[in-house]
Design a protein around this motif. Structure first.
Motif, PDB file in Angstrom:
ATOM      1  N   LYS A   1       0.868  -1.172   0.000  1.00  0.00           N
ATOM      2  CA  LYS A   1       0.000   0.000   0.000  1.00  0.00           C
ATOM      3  C   LYS A   1       0.904   1.220   0.000  1.00  0.00           C
ATOM      4  CE  LYS A   1      -3.515  -2.694   2.403  1.00  0.00           C
ATOM      5  NZ  LYS A   1      -4.471  -2.809   3.530  1.00  0.00           N
ATOM      6  N   LEU A   2       1.023   1.842  -1.179  1.00  0.00           N
ATOM      7  CA  LEU A   2       1.994   2.908  -1.388  1.00  0.00           C
ATOM      8  C   LEU A   2       1.340   4.283  -1.277  1.00  0.00           C
ATOM      9  CD1 LEU A   2       3.932   1.362  -4.412  1.00  0.00           C
ATOM     10  CD2 LEU A   2       4.530   1.257  -1.980  1.00  0.00           C
ATOM     11  N   PHE A   3       1.955   5.137  -0.504  1.00  0.00           N
ATOM     12  CA  PHE A   3       1.473   6.508  -0.318  1.00  0.00           C
ATOM     13  C   PHE A   3       2.530   7.479  -0.843  1.00  0.00           C
ATOM     14  CE2 PHE A   3      -0.424   3.828   2.904  1.00  0.00           C
ATOM     15  CZ  PHE A   3      -1.770   4.176   2.858  1.00  0.00           C
ATOM     16  N   ARG A   4       2.139   8.309  -1.779  1.00  0.00           N
ATOM     17  CA  ARG A   4       3.043   9.349  -2.280  1.00  0.00           C
ATOM     18  C   ARG A   4       2.986  10.527  -1.303  1.00  0.00           C
ATOM     19  NH1 ARG A   4       0.672   7.047  -6.541  1.00  0.00           N
ATOM     20  NH2 ARG A   4      -0.981   8.592  -6.804  1.00  0.00           N
TER      21      ARG A   4
ATOM     22  N   GLU B   1      -6.178 -21.172   6.522  1.00  0.00           N
ATOM     23  CA  GLU B   1      -7.550 -20.825   6.901  1.00  0.00           C
ATOM     24  C   GLU B   1      -7.594 -19.811   8.031  1.00  0.00           C
ATOM     25  OE1 GLU B   1      -9.556 -24.450   7.812  1.00  0.00           O
ATOM     26  OE2 GLU B   1      -9.477 -25.209   5.746  1.00  0.00           O
ATOM     27  N   ASN B   2      -6.441 -19.451   8.571  1.00  0.00           N
ATOM     28  CA  ASN B   2      -6.387 -18.514   9.693  1.00  0.00           C
ATOM     29  C   ASN B   2      -5.300 -17.462   9.451  1.00  0.00           C
ATOM     30  OD1 ASN B   2      -8.273 -19.967  11.644  1.00  0.00           O
ATOM     31  ND2 ASN B   2      -6.756 -21.576  11.248  1.00  0.00           N
ATOM     32  N   GLY B   3      -5.434 -16.344  10.154  1.00  0.00           N
ATOM     33  CA  GLY B   3      -4.408 -15.306  10.085  1.00  0.00           C
ATOM     34  C   GLY B   3      -4.648 -14.308   8.971  1.00  0.00           C
ATOM     35  N   ARG B   4      -3.757 -13.327   8.886  1.00  0.00           N
ATOM     36  CA  ARG B   4      -3.877 -12.264   7.887  1.00  0.00           C
ATOM     37  C   ARG B   4      -2.682 -12.308   6.941  1.00  0.00           C
ATOM     38  NH1 ARG B   4      -1.935 -10.323  12.548  1.00  0.00           N
ATOM     39  NH2 ARG B   4      -0.094  -8.964  12.486  1.00  0.00           N
ATOM     40  N   SER B   5      -2.920 -11.917   5.717  1.00  0.00           N
ATOM     41  CA  SER B   5      -1.849 -11.866   4.729  1.00  0.00           C
ATOM     42  C   SER B   5      -0.908 -10.706   5.015  1.00  0.00           C
ATOM     43  CB  SER B   5      -2.441 -11.720   3.327  1.00  0.00           C
ATOM     44  OG  SER B   5      -3.283 -12.816   3.023  1.00  0.00           O
ATOM     45  N   GLY B   6       0.298 -10.793   4.475  1.00  0.00           N
ATOM     46  CA  GLY B   6       1.290  -9.747   4.689  1.00  0.00           C
ATOM     47  C   GLY B   6       0.953  -8.463   3.961  1.00  0.00           C
ATOM     48  N   THR B   7       1.259  -7.351   4.587  1.00  0.00           N
ATOM     49  CA  THR B   7       1.085  -6.038   3.966  1.00  0.00           C
ATOM     50  C   THR B   7       2.307  -5.169   4.237  1.00  0.00           C
ATOM     51  OG1 THR B   7      -0.070  -5.183   5.921  1.00  0.00           O
ATOM     52  CG2 THR B   7      -1.436  -6.056   4.136  1.00  0.00           C
ATOM     53  N   VAL B   8       2.526  -4.217   3.348  1.00  0.00           N
ATOM     54  CA  VAL B   8       3.593  -3.224   3.518  1.00  0.00           C
ATOM     55  C   VAL B   8       3.023  -1.849   3.255  1.00  0.00           C
ATOM     56  CG1 VAL B   8       5.809  -2.367   2.671  1.00  0.00           C
ATOM     57  CG2 VAL B   8       5.425  -4.830   2.827  1.00  0.00           C
ATOM     58  N   ASN B   9       3.179  -0.950   4.210  1.00  0.00           N
ATOM     59  CA  ASN B   9       2.851   0.454   3.975  1.00  0.00           C
ATOM     60  C   ASN B   9       4.127   1.158   3.541  1.00  0.00           C
ATOM     61  OD1 ASN B   9       0.215   0.094   4.686  1.00  0.00           O
ATOM     62  ND2 ASN B   9       0.367   1.046   6.691  1.00  0.00           N
ATOM     63  N   GLY B  10       4.095   1.702   2.336  1.00  0.00           N
ATOM     64  CA  GLY B  10       5.271   2.382   1.794  1.00  0.00           C
ATOM     65  C   GLY B  10       4.997   3.846   1.552  1.00  0.00           C
ATOM     66  N   TYR B  11       5.992   4.690   1.845  1.00  0.00           N
ATOM     67  CA  TYR B  11       5.875   6.135   1.671  1.00  0.00           C
ATOM     68  C   TYR B  11       6.968   6.584   0.709  1.00  0.00           C
ATOM     69  CZ  TYR B  11       2.882   5.421   5.656  1.00  0.00           C
ATOM     70  OH  TYR B  11       1.886   4.948   6.475  1.00  0.00           O
ATOM     71  N   VAL B  12       6.556   7.158  -0.432  1.00  0.00           N
ATOM     72  CA  VAL B  12       7.472   7.467  -1.522  1.00  0.00           C
ATOM     73  C   VAL B  12       7.439   8.959  -1.794  1.00  0.00           C
ATOM     74  CG1 VAL B  12       8.097   6.950  -3.907  1.00  0.00           C
ATOM     75  CG2 VAL B  12       6.952   5.206  -2.515  1.00  0.00           C
TER      76      VAL B  12
END
Length: 326
Positions: free
Chosen positions: A15-18, A89-100
């Motif tokens: 999830k990229l934020f400029r 069947e359990n848990g959350r997938s990986g995410t990355v918050n990126g600031y560019v």
């Protein structure tokens, strides 16, 4: 099916934020735009290889959520074999918050989720042995080292016919030499950036500019090869180019001068170009040039994979620049 390359690492929704600029401690900046893309270092590299016509697969894990479904489907859409992807069947997938920022520089914050929960019994050993190259990248592993232990155990059991490519990233480099030892002893190709190499060999992360004669980077590369017996070391130096070394031969190759929108995934893109050259039997120098080219395409678009070229673009580039590969 014999695969050209299998990636083994984290699968993340980026999830990229400029932003107007990267904020430091006690500072503020503001967001000018945002987007979502598919990430994870090893995943970015196998996407790049797939677009270059390679038969690729992936070993990773996703959760039963929106992000997991999108990540899994994206691999399929990129013609990547997903037999090694674990659907939990359990848990959350990986995410990355990126600031560019406006110059393409970035800061990343990782939420690993189920990426750190891959057990050795969940990985098919025959699948690992079915590839020419196994490309390994880092997991976070701060609270759960299950996936890291699985990587180490797989490396201990892997067929000698499989070439191991390793991009440790800052997460693994910061764990130190003792931690890396178990990876390096099985590594055939080490793909590392200049700051990581400096941190590993000198404890400093400053970037050194290229100068005439033997550079500090080359000396550090020689040190790593001498100490661990790694066949090929490729050092990625951003807009300073790259240095690749193997068995007494070493080459510096210039980066391509392109407008940079976002450096996210540039190192992974270099890996894809370099490994494509290696797998297809190209010279060390040509493989490095292909790595630089694919990285140069990556940084002209936002996200880690939007700018990755297909095989037609790479072949066109090679045909137009054949003189440089002598």
């Amino acid at each position: 099916m014999k695969l050209d390359a299998v990636g083994f690492g984290a699968l993340n929704m980026d999830k990229l934020f400029r932003v107007n600029r990267i904020a430091y401690e006690d500072e503020e900046s503001y967001i000018t735009g945002s987007s979502e893309s598919f990430g994870g270092s090893a995943a970015n590299t196998v996407v790049g290889l797939s677009r270059l016509g390679m038969k690729t697969g992936f070993i990773g894990k996703v959760g039963p959520d929106r992000e997991g479904s999108l990540l899994h489907n994206n691999l399929k859409n990129e013609n990547i074999d997903t037999k090694g992807v674990i659907l939990t069947e359990n848990g959350r997938s990986g995410t990355v918050n990126g600031y560019v920022d406006g110059e393409g520089q970035r800061a990343l914050y990782v939420d690993p989720g189920v990426n750190d929960c891959i057990g050795e019994n969940e990985v098919d050993k025959d699948y690992v042995d079915s590839t020419k190259v196994l490309h390994i990248t880092s997991f976070v592993g701060n609270f759960n080292e299950k996936s890291i232990d699985t990587q180490k155990n797989i490396l201990n059991e892997i067929s000698s016919k499989v070439c191991v490519s390793f991009d440790p990233g800052r997460l693994y480099i910061e764990r130190g030499v003792e931690f890396l030892d178990k990876f390096f002893m099985h590594t055939d190709i080490l793909l590392i950036n200049q700051a990581e190499l400096n941190l590993l060999t000198t404890g400093k992360i400053e970037y050194s500019r290229i100068s005439t004669g033997m550079t500090e980077t080359q000396l550090n590369t020689d040190k790593i090869q001498a100490e661990y017996g790694i066949e090929i070391v490729a050092v990625k130096m951003g807009d300073n180019g790259s240095i690749v070394s193997s068995e007494g031969e070493s080459y510096f190759t210039d980066a391509f001068d392109v407008p940079c929108l976002d450096t996210t995934g540039a190192g992974d893109a270099f890996n894809a170009g370099f490994l494509h050259g290696f797998i297809t039997g190209e010279s060390l120098k040509q493989s490095a040039i292909e790595g630089n080219y694919v990285a140069s395409r990556c940084v002209t678009e936002h996200g880690a994979t939007d700018g990755l070229p297909d095989i037609a673009k790479l072949e066109n580039f090679i045909n137009r620049n054949q003189i440089h590969f002598s």
